[in-house]
Design an enzyme around this catalytic site. Structure first.
Site, PDB file in Angstrom:
ATOM      1  N   GLN A  36       0.805  -1.232   0.000  1.00  0.00           N
ATOM      2  CA  GLN A  36       0.000   0.000   0.000  1.00  0.00           C
ATOM      3  C   GLN A  36       0.838   1.284   0.000  1.00  0.00           C
ATOM      4  O   GLN A  36       0.382   2.313  -0.494  1.00  0.00           O
ATOM      5  CB  GLN A  36      -0.930   0.017   1.215  1.00  0.00           C
ATOM      6  CG  GLN A  36      -0.206   0.114   2.553  1.00  0.00           C
ATOM      7  CD  GLN A  36      -1.144   0.107   3.754  1.00  0.00           C
ATOM      8  OE1 GLN A  36      -2.346   0.015   3.591  1.00  0.00           O
ATOM      9  NE2 GLN A  36      -0.592   0.212   4.940  1.00  0.00           N
ATOM     10  N   HIS A  48      16.412  -5.903  15.668  1.00  0.00           N
ATOM     11  CA  HIS A  48      17.338  -7.010  15.887  1.00  0.00           C
ATOM     12  C   HIS A  48      17.027  -8.091  14.851  1.00  0.00           C
ATOM     13  O   HIS A  48      15.857  -8.392  14.624  1.00  0.00           O
ATOM     14  CB  HIS A  48      17.097  -7.689  17.234  1.00  0.00           C
ATOM     15  CG  HIS A  48      17.245  -6.827  18.443  1.00  0.00           C
ATOM     16  ND1 HIS A  48      18.150  -7.119  19.439  1.00  0.00           N
ATOM     17  CD2 HIS A  48      16.596  -5.728  18.845  1.00  0.00           C
ATOM     18  CE1 HIS A  48      18.047  -6.230  20.403  1.00  0.00           C
ATOM     19  NE2 HIS A  48      17.098  -5.369  20.075  1.00  0.00           N
ATOM     20  N   TYR A 211      20.657   0.053  21.228  1.00  0.00           N
ATOM     21  CA  TYR A 211      21.689  -0.622  20.425  1.00  0.00           C
ATOM     22  C   TYR A 211      22.099   0.230  19.229  1.00  0.00           C
ATOM     23  O   TYR A 211      21.386   1.163  18.840  1.00  0.00           O
ATOM     24  CB  TYR A 211      21.211  -2.002  19.969  1.00  0.00           C
ATOM     25  CG  TYR A 211      19.859  -2.044  19.270  1.00  0.00           C
ATOM     26  CD1 TYR A 211      19.735  -1.897  17.895  1.00  0.00           C
ATOM     27  CD2 TYR A 211      18.687  -2.250  20.002  1.00  0.00           C
ATOM     28  CE1 TYR A 211      18.499  -1.957  17.266  1.00  0.00           C
ATOM     29  CE2 TYR A 211      17.441  -2.304  19.384  1.00  0.00           C
ATOM     30  CZ  TYR A 211      17.359  -2.160  18.009  1.00  0.00           C
ATOM     31  OH  TYR A 211      16.128  -2.203  17.391  1.00  0.00           O
TER      32      TYR A 211
HETATM   33  P1  FAD Z   1       4.541  -5.402   8.839  1.00  0.00           P
HETATM   34  O1  FAD Z   1       5.977  -5.135   9.049  1.00  0.00           O
HETATM   35  O2  FAD Z   1       3.546  -4.623   9.616  1.00  0.00           O
HETATM   36  O3  FAD Z   1       4.266  -5.208   7.295  1.00  0.00           O
HETATM   37  C1  FAD Z   1       2.974  -5.167   6.767  1.00  0.00           C
HETATM   38  C2  FAD Z   1       3.041  -4.500   5.398  1.00  0.00           C
HETATM   39  O4  FAD Z   1       1.762  -4.624   4.778  1.00  0.00           O
HETATM   40  C3  FAD Z   1       3.339  -3.014   5.495  1.00  0.00           C
HETATM   41  O5  FAD Z   1       4.353  -2.695   4.570  1.00  0.00           O
HETATM   42  C4  FAD Z   1       2.010  -2.351   5.159  1.00  0.00           C
HETATM   43  O6  FAD Z   1       2.171  -1.087   4.543  1.00  0.00           O
HETATM   44  C5  FAD Z   1       1.391  -3.379   4.212  1.00  0.00           C
HETATM   45  N1  FAD Z   1      -0.087  -3.350   4.177  1.00  0.00           N
HETATM   46  C6  FAD Z   1      -0.945  -3.288   5.237  1.00  0.00           C
HETATM   47  N2  FAD Z   1      -2.217  -3.309   4.803  1.00  0.00           N
HETATM   48  C7  FAD Z   1      -2.176  -3.373   3.449  1.00  0.00           C
HETATM   49  C8  FAD Z   1      -3.189  -3.420   2.434  1.00  0.00           C
HETATM   50  N3  FAD Z   1      -4.504  -3.399   2.710  1.00  0.00           N
HETATM   51  N4  FAD Z   1      -2.779  -3.489   1.137  1.00  0.00           N
HETATM   52  C9  FAD Z   1      -1.452  -3.527   0.821  1.00  0.00           C
HETATM   53  N5  FAD Z   1      -0.464  -3.468   1.742  1.00  0.00           N
HETATM   54  C10 FAD Z   1      -0.823  -3.405   3.045  1.00  0.00           C
HETATM   55  N6  FAD Z   1      10.310  -6.917  15.831  1.00  0.00           N
HETATM   56  C11 FAD Z   1      11.542  -7.446  15.853  1.00  0.00           C
HETATM   57  O7  FAD Z   1      11.741  -8.572  15.339  1.00  0.00           O
HETATM   58  N7  FAD Z   1      12.588  -6.763  16.429  1.00  0.00           N
HETATM   59  C12 FAD Z   1      12.444  -5.528  16.984  1.00  0.00           C
HETATM   60  O8  FAD Z   1      13.423  -4.951  17.455  1.00  0.00           O
HETATM   61  C13 FAD Z   1      11.117  -4.931  16.987  1.00  0.00           C
HETATM   62  N8  FAD Z   1      10.880  -3.710  17.523  1.00  0.00           N
HETATM   63  C14 FAD Z   1       9.615  -3.196  17.502  1.00  0.00           C
HETATM   64  C15 FAD Z   1       9.353  -1.965  18.106  1.00  0.00           C
HETATM   65  C16 FAD Z   1       8.063  -1.416  18.108  1.00  0.00           C
HETATM   66  C17 FAD Z   1       7.810  -0.094  18.812  1.00  0.00           C
HETATM   67  C18 FAD Z   1       7.014  -2.104  17.441  1.00  0.00           C
HETATM   68  C19 FAD Z   1       5.622  -1.518  17.382  1.00  0.00           C
HETATM   69  C20 FAD Z   1       7.271  -3.339  16.837  1.00  0.00           C
HETATM   70  C21 FAD Z   1       8.548  -3.906  16.874  1.00  0.00           C
HETATM   71  N9  FAD Z   1       8.826  -5.166  16.321  1.00  0.00           N
HETATM   72  C22 FAD Z   1      10.073  -5.688  16.368  1.00  0.00           C
HETATM   73  C23 FAD Z   1       7.764  -5.971  15.709  1.00  0.00           C
HETATM   74  C24 FAD Z   1       7.904  -5.975  14.197  1.00  0.00           C
HETATM   75  O9  FAD Z   1       7.894  -4.643  13.738  1.00  0.00           O
HETATM   76  C25 FAD Z   1       6.757  -6.737  13.554  1.00  0.00           C
HETATM   77  O10 FAD Z   1       6.566  -7.967  14.199  1.00  0.00           O
HETATM   78  C26 FAD Z   1       7.101  -6.991  12.081  1.00  0.00           C
HETATM   79  O11 FAD Z   1       7.264  -5.772  11.408  1.00  0.00           O
HETATM   80  C27 FAD Z   1       6.004  -7.814  11.427  1.00  0.00           C
HETATM   81  O12 FAD Z   1       6.290  -7.964  10.062  1.00  0.00           O
HETATM   82  P2  FAD Z   1       5.133  -8.219   9.028  1.00  0.00           P
HETATM   83  O13 FAD Z   1       5.816  -8.320   7.698  1.00  0.00           O
HETATM   84  O14 FAD Z   1       4.268  -9.336   9.477  1.00  0.00           O
HETATM   85  O15 FAD Z   1       4.199  -6.932   9.094  1.00  0.00           O
END
Ligand code: FAD
Length: 378
Positions: A36, A48, A211
Site C-alpha cells: 500500500q 534485531h 543498540y
Molecule cells: P509489517 O511489518 O507490519 O508489514 C505489513 C506491510 O503490509 C506493510 O508494509 C504495510 O504497509 C502493508 N499493508 C498493510 N495493509 C495493506 C493493504 N490493505 N494493502 C497492501 N499493503 C498493506 N520486531 C523485531 O523482530 N525486532 C524488533 O526490534 C522490533 N521492535 C519493535 C518496536 C516497536 C515499537 C514495534 C511496534 C514493533 C517492533 N517489532 C520488532 C515488531 C515488528 O515490527 C513486527 O513484528 C514486524 O514488522 C512484522 O512484520 P510483518 O511483515 O508481518 O508486518
C-alpha cells in the site's frame, strides 16, 4: 516437485512479505507483492535480526550483506535501570549464525534488492479479496485489480486478509507504548559514559532497549516499553518529546539521562496484540507474521517470526507443489503454530533475558532443520 504456473500474490512488502517474496522467487515460484505504501522509505527505527533469521537469509545470499551493514553485538546486557547493576550478560555468539542489530530501512532495502525488479508493486492498497474457488480476485484502492491462485496475507496487524478470513476485529491495546528515537553517535561523544552495543535497561514497570544500528556505529537507537492507560490518538504513532521522556525516566541511570539529552526526535507507538487466531488459512488464502500472531515487541522477535513463517510456508509449498496449496497450508500451520505462540507468549510477558537464561531455543532454531509436521497423521 513442480512449482506449477500458479501466480502467488503477497499482500504487504514488510519484513515478512519481502522475505516470502524473495524465498518464493528463489524456489522458482511466480510471485507478485502488492504494497500500500507509495514507495520504499527509510523509516527511523532499528531492529534485531537474530541467528535464527540469518540462517534464513543465507538461502537468498543476504546474510553476509546484512552482517556488513549491521552492528554485531557479542552480548545482550540486561541492567537495572536505576542502579546500573548487571542482571544478565547473555552471549549472542554460538547459535550457528551472526546476531545483527540494524536500521530497519537498510534491512528492507537489502530485502528489496534480493528480488527481481518489479516484483513489488507500490501504491496497491488491497480493499477487496474474493476467493471464488478457482482463483482469488483482488481489488485495490487505486481502482486496479488482479487475480492470483494463492494469496499470502503479510499485511501486518490490521491485515485486510485476516479480516476477510475472520471478520473485522480491532487488535487489543496492550496498555503499553513504545518510544523510538535514533540518535547520532556524534552527540554522545561529550558524555564520559560507556554506550554498550546492545543493552536493555529494566525498571520496575518500564524498560529501554538500546543498540547501534550500523557497522560504523554512527547511529544509536532506543525503543522503550512504558505503561500508558489508553491509546487515544489516531494513526500508527504520534510525536513524543524529550520532556515526556525525562518524565517517564526520571531517576533512571545517567546513561539513560544522556540518551534523552541527546534525543532530537522521538515518536510514541501504541503496542497492540491479538489472541491466537482460530485459523491461519482458508481456501486459497493464508496468513503470516503480524497478520497472524502479532505480539508486544519485547523479545525483538516479531519480525523474526514473520520471516520464519515465510521460510516454513515456502518449504511446505515446495514439498507439495503450489497446486496442492491446501496441504501446504495445513503443514505450515502445524509446523509453525506452537513456535509462534510460544514466542508470542514470552514476548507479551516481557521477561526474556532479564535474568541469566539460555536463549538457544530462540536463536539456535533453524527452520530448515525442523521437521515439517503433519498433525492430521497420528
Ligand atoms: P509489517 O511489518 O507490519 O508489514 C505489513 C506491510 O503490509 C506493510 O508494509 C504495510 O504497509 C502493508 N499493508 C498493510 N495493509 C495493506 C493493504 N490493505 N494493502 C497492501 N499493503 C498493506 N520486531 C523485531 O523482530 N525486532 C524488533 O526490534 C522490533 N521492535 C519493535 C518496536 C516497536 C515499537 C514495534 C511496534 C514493533 C517492533 N517489532 C520488532 C515488531 C515488528 O515490527 C513486527 O513484528 C514486524 O514488522 C512484522 O512484520 P510483518 O511483515 O508481518 O508486518
Amino acid at each position: 516437485m513442480s512449482t506449477g504456473n500458479e501466480r502467488i500474490a503477497i499482500i504487504g512488502a514488510g519484513l515478512g512479505g519481502a522475505a516470502a517474496g524473495a524465498l518464493l522467487q528463489h524456489a522458482g515460484f511466480n510471485v507478485q507483492i502488492f504494497e500500500q505504501a507509495p514507495s520504499f522509505s527509510r523509516l527511523g527505527a532499528g531492529i534485531h535480526m537474530g541467528p535464527n533469521v540469518l540462517k534464513i537469509f543465507q538461502r537468498i545470499g543476504m546474510d553476509k550483506k546484512l552482517v556488513d551493514i549491521s552492528s554485531t553485538p557479542a552480548y545482550w546486557f540486561s541492567r537495572d535501570g536505576l542502579t546500573g547493576d548487571y542482571l544478565s550478560r547473555i552471549p549472542l555468539e554460538g547459535y550457528g549464525a551472526t546476531y545483527c542489530t540494524v536500521h530497519r530501512g537498510d534491512l528492507s532495502a537489502l530485502q528489496m534488492d534480493t528480488m527481481t525488479p518489479g516484483t513489488v508493486q507500490f501504491n496497491k492498497r488491497l480493499t477487496l479479496l474474493e476467493d471464488n474457488g478457482s482463483d482469488v480476485y483482488l481489488e485495490f484502492q487505486d481502482g486496479t485489480s488482479a487475480r492470483a491462485s494463492i494469496v499470502i496475507g503479510a499485511d501486518g496487524i490490521n491485515s485486510r486478509v485476516r479480516e476477510t478470513l475472520l471478520g473485522a476485529e480491532k487488535p487489543n491495546y496492550s496498555g503499553w507504548v513504545g518510544h523510538r528515537a535514533m540518535i547520532s553517535a556524534e552527540k554522545l561523544k561529550k558524555f564520559d559514559l560507556t554506550f554498550e552495543d546492545c543493552v536493555k535497561w529494566w525498571g520496575p514497570d518500564r524498560h529501554m532497549m538500546v543498540y547501534y544500528t550500523t557497522s560504523r556505529r554512527d547511529e544509536y537507537y532506543y525503543v522503550t516499553g512504558v505503561p500508558h492507560p489508553a491509546w487515544e490518538f489516531d494513526g500508527a504513532f504520534v510525536q513524543s518529546s524529550r520532556e515526556e521522556m525525562s518524565e517517564a525516566f526520571a531517576e533512571y541511570h545517567p546513561v539513560i539521562q544522556a540518551l534523552i539529552e541527546a534525543t532530537d526526535d522521538v515518536t510514541k507507538w501504541p503496542l497492540f496484540n491479538r489472541n491466537p487466531l482460530p485459523l491461519w488459512s482458508q481456501g486459497r488464502m493464508v496468513l503470516l507474521g503480524d497478520a497472524c500472531h502479532p505480539m508486544k515487541p519485547h523479545m525483538a522477535q516479531g519480525a523474526a517470526m514473520a520471516i520464519e513463517d515465510a521460510a516454513m510456508l515456502v518449504r511446505c509449498l515446495e514439498e507439495t507443489g503450489s497446486q496442492d496449496y491446501a496441504t501446504a497450508f495445513r503443514l505450515y500451520e502445524a509446523s509453525r503454530r506452537d513456535r509462534a505462540t510460544q514466542v508470542q507468549t514470552v514476548s507479551n510477558a516481557n521477561t526474556f533475558l532479564q535474568t541469566q537464561e539460555d536463549p538457544s531455543w530462540v536463536y539456535g532454531y533453524d527452520v530448515y532443520a525442523e521437521p515439517i509436521l503433519d498433525k492430521s497423521v497420528a
